[in-house]
Scaffold this active site. Structure first.
Site, PDB file in Angstrom:
ATOM      1  CG  HIS A 361      -1.941  -1.030   1.266  1.00 54.87           C
ATOM      2  ND1 HIS A 361      -3.221  -0.875   0.787  1.00 54.87           N
ATOM      3  CD2 HIS A 361      -1.862  -2.292   1.721  1.00 54.87           C
ATOM      4  CE1 HIS A 361      -3.889  -1.997   0.960  1.00 54.87           C
ATOM      5  NE2 HIS A 361      -3.094  -2.878   1.531  1.00 54.87           N
ATOM      6  CE  LYS A 549      -6.821  13.631   0.220  1.00 55.12           C
ATOM      7  NZ  LYS A 549      -7.010  12.375  -0.497  1.00 55.12           N
ATOM      8  NE  ARG A 550      -3.829  10.113  10.151  1.00 54.54           N
ATOM      9  CZ  ARG A 550      -3.399   9.185  10.998  1.00 54.54           C
ATOM     10  NH1 ARG A 550      -4.100   8.093  11.206  1.00 54.54           N
ATOM     11  NH2 ARG A 550      -2.273   9.364  11.676  1.00 54.54           N
ATOM     12  CE  LYS A 555      -2.632  10.559   3.027  1.00 55.06           C
ATOM     13  NZ  LYS A 555      -3.302   9.655   2.068  1.00 55.06           N
ATOM     14  CB  THR A 658     -10.362   4.359  -0.875  1.00 56.25           C
ATOM     15  OG1 THR A 658      -9.840   4.756   0.392  1.00 56.25           O
ATOM     16  CG2 THR A 658      -9.657   3.114  -1.362  1.00 56.25           C
ATOM     17  CE  LYS A 662     -14.310   5.366   1.165  1.00 55.87           C
ATOM     18  NZ  LYS A 662     -13.389   5.438   2.318  1.00 55.87           N
TER      19      LYS A 662
HETATM   20  C1  26Q Z   1       3.762   0.275   9.927  1.00 56.07           C
HETATM   21  C2  26Q Z   1       4.729  -0.112  10.838  1.00 56.07           C
HETATM   22  C3  26Q Z   1       4.795   0.498  12.089  1.00 56.07           C
HETATM   23  C4  26Q Z   1       3.864   1.483  12.401  1.00 56.07           C
HETATM   24  C5  26Q Z   1       2.888   1.859  11.497  1.00 56.07           C
HETATM   25  C6  26Q Z   1       2.832   1.267  10.250  1.00 56.07           C
HETATM   26  C7  26Q Z   1       1.786   1.651   9.273  1.00 56.07           C
HETATM   27  C8  26Q Z   1       0.449   1.715   9.667  1.00 56.07           C
HETATM   28  C9  26Q Z   1      -0.541   2.076   8.762  1.00 56.07           C
HETATM   29  C10 26Q Z   1       2.101   1.937   7.967  1.00 56.07           C
HETATM   30  C11 26Q Z   1       1.105   2.286   7.063  1.00 56.07           C
HETATM   31  C12 26Q Z   1      -0.226   2.353   7.457  1.00 56.07           C
HETATM   32  C13 26Q Z   1      -1.310   2.708   6.549  1.00 56.07           C
HETATM   33  C14 26Q Z   1      -1.174   2.885   5.245  1.00 56.07           C
HETATM   34  C15 26Q Z   1      -2.297   3.279   4.377  1.00 56.07           C
HETATM   35  O1  26Q Z   1      -3.401   3.506   4.830  1.00 56.07           O
HETATM   36  N1  26Q Z   1      -2.066   3.347   3.063  1.00 56.07           N
HETATM   37  C16 26Q Z   1      -3.118   3.713   2.135  1.00 56.07           C
HETATM   38  O2  26Q Z   1      -3.764   2.535   1.696  1.00 56.07           O
HETATM   39  C17 26Q Z   1      -4.897   2.820   0.898  1.00 56.07           C
HETATM   40  C18 26Q Z   1      -5.581   1.524   0.579  1.00 56.07           C
HETATM   41  O3  26Q Z   1      -4.856   0.804  -0.352  1.00 56.07           O
HETATM   42  C19 26Q Z   1      -4.490   3.582  -0.352  1.00 56.07           C
HETATM   43  O4  26Q Z   1      -5.659   3.944  -1.037  1.00 56.07           O
HETATM   44  C20 26Q Z   1      -3.700   4.831   0.008  1.00 56.07           C
HETATM   45  O5  26Q Z   1      -3.203   5.441  -1.150  1.00 56.07           O
HETATM   46  C21 26Q Z   1      -2.551   4.458   0.944  1.00 56.07           C
HETATM   47  O6  26Q Z   1      -1.879   5.627   1.388  1.00 56.07           O
END
Ligand code: 26Q
Length: 822
Positions: A361, A549-550, A555, A658, A662
């Protein structure tokens, strides 16, 4: 068949008996929260009944099962969407009304389970709903965090984080969950491992470990118009009973309590960072806890259904790992097959490589998961040995592809530079590695996983994300759903592609007018909700321009904010400048430790305040609102009210997005870069119905490679940009008693940090194109009929972004599940 009246009586009976059983009260004496729980239980029990029936069918038909492993599931509220999928929304609303209770009031009592950060967790939840709807047998496996993502408070313009005690708020247990104690299992951490040869072969001894018990809580998930019910299994960590008793019987109560707390902290709280890894040992514990419990369950479940021969597991089981976070499932399955099932390495590896698949992702290197080797070894000694062995064999294989290329193999290795690289482990063990949009998949193949792609090109595929139309259209926007029904019938509810028939209605003046009126209603509904929730007043007759979004630099909320600052400055200083009145709405949480992200939130709020204090002729044109605590529930209210959807990431950085889908589905026009799924949105809707601007992914890649861009030079040559940047540090944003100087933002834009380029996310080189495109939008909005036609095209062409399509893609290319015949 029973009559509607009889069904209503049943529901009344169920609710009353739940109230009596749970609380020893009658409906007249029960409190609202008690009624809420009783109603949820009535709905849950309906699902459980279907579940019982499904299990029977499953025993007969023996379909292959999918386990979707994810640290995050961002489910949102469940009462309304379950009722919608059961086709009982109206029935319950009417029945409750007879009891003097309002369904929507009950819905509002439900906490929004925030067990995810953003896109990745929400995607997992959309997938579970689509899987259930399409009659596939799938189980989502995650962690039952006691605290979800923090709640955001904005105080005096700055973000503060409040713990999200969602479980406490529903009295310690979630009304839709069912605890399944029979499936509890133990997970081991630490200790020492020795290997010994005996007559029966290699014996592995693990001693001195500590044990944590994993208890599963299952949440049933209604599929739309089907009796197939999906399942989300969330594991909770508790102290192993044995340890506890030892300490207590030896009189050591303090130690017993301590151990309990050390165990329970594992499922205490979700880490709040996205797009940035955090190397904390507790996070690693969470990952192993989830994966070990899940793999143990997968094996015992397989044995229960198909007996003890595990060799054919790949015919009946597939495991999807949602980013690398659950990737320890790979060595954990190896461990169980070898240490507990007595398999040899090669046989175990052949089973493992037949069941695992990995979804990536992110392309941001700072988010690619890596663990310090020492930490890994200490916490998971046996898993460490297995990972080392996987690494040795994998490097040997690579050696035959790349003879003599040690440098390259070193980069591809799973263990290297004292780190364990989880993405490399996933690629080595998975049958398929997928990106989440076509552009993202190309970047995986050509850039970040290039060397792997050359070796095994067939592994790397792209499957574009999707969203469930049940929650994101039918539930969130019932008026638009009803209009679609009226125009083209209800077929689109099962096949979202049918929405394309709305294209013809763009020339139907009455339809266009109704479509516009619904948008206006949704904006008014949102304005009321916002006033009530946050006290902010917005005018539904202005353009609603939304970025939700976050918060992350890539972004580029900052690009949006700088543009608003530009508009404000123009309005203040240039009397000939005019524009359509616009309300800019932001929703964004920043990870607590991400300081520049927090400054950007503050900047947005300061600009908002500055505008609120400006003369009326400015306030009439511009309004900025920062929505506190953006979450799924807010999104359901906000997205149907949006006119302009901001999808403005630095090209090449957003894997898919995503939210963009929406907004499109709900008839917003996108202003966006050619990034992630924006590329496909643009293809679906055509260039006349979207506003694309800015550098392309190829161009940004070139800039990063050649370091061929200088922010300082732009600053030097473009007086408009210089003026804007100077604004940030000039004190012009000061308020009475407050110095608002954003030198950190100024600093990253002009000088960069830690060896990154200055303005690493290319805000300045995209500014002019963004401003011009915004100006075009502002003009175009003036022609309401033409605008609404474009909005209709967006709704009409969003069919391919249904998560039903995504799931069928995964199924054809990876999973090969059979549908349960109902
Ligand atoms: C990993 C290791 C340690 C701590 C935190 C993390 C971690 C946690 C959450 C790394 C990444 C995330 C989340 C990532 C995320 O939400 N990515 C998004 O995924 C969506 C679904 O595929 C995409 O539409 C977005 O583009 C993407 O940013």
């Amino acid at each position: 068949m029973i009559t509607k009246r009889e069904r209503k009586e049943q529901i009344i009976q169920d609710i009353k008996s739940n109230i009596s059983r749970l609380y020893g009260r009658t409906i007249d004496t029960a409190s609202k929260p008690q009624i809420y729980v009783a109603v949820c239980h009535a709905v849950r029990d309906e699902l459980m009944e279907k579940w019982t029936y499904d299990k029977q069918l499953e025993l007969e038909q023996k379909p292959k099962r999918l386990y979707y492993l994810s640290v995050e599931f961002l489910q949102g509220r469940a009462l309304g969407t379950n009722l919608l999928n059961l086709d009982e929304m109206e029935l319950y609303a009417e029945t409750l009304e007879e009891l003097g209770v309002s369904l929507s009031e009950l819905e509002d009592m439900e906490p929004d389970p925030g067990l995810g950060n953003g896109g990745l967790g929400r995607l997992a939840s959309c997938f579970l709903e689509s899987l259930a709807t399409l009659n596939y047998r799938a189980i989502g496996c995650g962690i039952r965090f006691e605290y979800g993502l923090f709640r955001q408070k904005i105080i005096d313009g700055s973000q503060f984080e409040i713990p999200d005690a969602w479980l406490d708020e529903c009295g310690g247990s979630y009304p839709f969950e069912v605890v399944m104690r029979d499936d509890a299992c133990d997970v081991r951490f630490g200790g020492t491992v020795t290997e010994e040869w005996s007559e029966s072969g290699l014996v592995v001894n693990h001693t001195g470990y500590s044990t944590v018990q994993a208890i599963p809580y299952d949440i049933p998930i209604a599929g739309y118009q089907t009796d197939n019910v999906g399942r989300l299994r969330l594991w909770r960590a508790v102290a192993a009973k044995r340890l506890d008793m030892d300490s207590i019987s030896s009189g050591n109560y303090a130690r017993a309590t301590e151990e309990r707390e050390l165990a329970e902290v594992i499922s205490k709280v979700l880490y709040p960072n996205e797009s940035h890894r955090e190397g904390k040992s507790l996070r690693l514990k969470q990952h192993y806890f989830l994966t070990s419990a899940t793999v143990q369950y997968i094996i015992s479940d397989y044995k229960r259904r198909f007996g003890h021969d595990l060799r054919k597991m790949e015919e009946k089981v597939c495991i999807q790992i949602n980013d690398t976070h659950p990737s320890l499932a790979i060595p954990e399955l190896m461990r169980i097959l070898i240490d507990e099932e007595g398999k040899g390495w090669d046989e175990a590896w052949s089973i493992v490589t037949g069941v695992f698949n990995y979804t990536n992702h992110t392309v941001m290197s700072e988010a690619l998961e890596r663990w310090p080797e020492e930490l890994f070894k200490e916490l998971l000694p046996r898993i460490y040995m297995i990972v080392k062995a996987i690494n040795d064999k994998y490097c040997e294989k690579l050696w035959s592809y790349y003879p003599g290329q040690w440098e390259r193999i070193g980069q591809m290795a799973i263990v290297g530079y004292n780190q364990i690289r989880m993405a490399n482990l996933c690629i080595a063990a998975s049958a398929h590695v997928n990106g989440v949009s076509q552009l993202h998949a190309d970047i995986l193949r050509q850039d970040i996983f290039r060397d792997f792609f050359i070796v095994e090109p067939w592994k790397f595929i792209g499957i574009t994300n999707g969203i469930t139309p049940r929650r994101w259209l039918m539930y969130a926007n019932p008026k638009l759903a009803a209009l679609a029904d009226k125009a083209i019938g209800q077929g689109w509810r099962r096949d979202l592609n049918e929405l394309s028939r709305l294209m013809d209605f763009r020339d139907d003046a009455a339809f266009v007018e109704e479509f516009a009126a619904i948008k206006r209603d949704n904006k008014a509904r949102f304005a009321d909700w916002l006033a009530q929730k946050q006290g902010a007043i917005v005018d539904p007759d202005t353009i609603f321009d939304v970025q939700a979004k976050r918060l992350h630099e890539y972004k580029r909320q900052l690009l949006n904010a700088l543009h608003i600052l530009y508009l404000y400055d123009r309005l203040m200083t240039d009397p000939s400048f005019d524009m359509q009145p616009t309300t800019f709405l932001f929703g964004a949480k920043a990870s607590a430790a991400y300081s520049i992200a927090k400054s950007i939130i503050r900047l947005i709020n300061v600009i908002a305040r500055k505008i609120d204090e400006a003369p009326p002729r400015i306030k009439e044109k511009l309004k900025v609102v920062f929505l506190e605590n953006y979450n799924v529930t807010t999104a359901e209210m906000l997205i149907p009210a949006c006119d302009v959807s901001e999808q403005i990431s630095t090209a090449g950085k957003e894997a898919s997005g995503t939210g963009n889908m929406k907004f499109m589905l709900n008839g917003a026009l996108t202003i966006g870069t050619l990034d992630g799924a924006n590329v496909e949105i643009s293809q679906a809707v055509g260039p006349d119905n979207i506003y694309i601007f800015g550098l392309t992914a190829d161009q940004t890649a070139e800039i990063y490679k050649e370091r061929s861009y200088s922010a300082g030079q732009l600053y030097g040559t473009q007086s408009e940009l210089r003026h804007l940047l100077d604004y940030l540090i000039s004190g012009a944003l000061n308020e009475p008693d407050r110095d608002n100087v954003f030198s950190d933002i100024y600093q990253t834009l002009l000088f960069g940090e830690n060896g990154d380029l200055a303005d690493n996310y290319l805000v300045l080189p995209d500014f002019a194109a963004y401003r011009d495109t915004q100006a075009r939008i502002n003009q175009d909005y003036g022609d309401q009929a033409a605008w609404t036609k474009m909005a209709i095209a967006n709704t009409a062409m969003s069919g391919i972004f249904s998560s039903d399509r995504t799931i069928e893609d995964y199924n054809k290319r990876i999973w090969h599940l059979d549908k349960l015949r109902i």
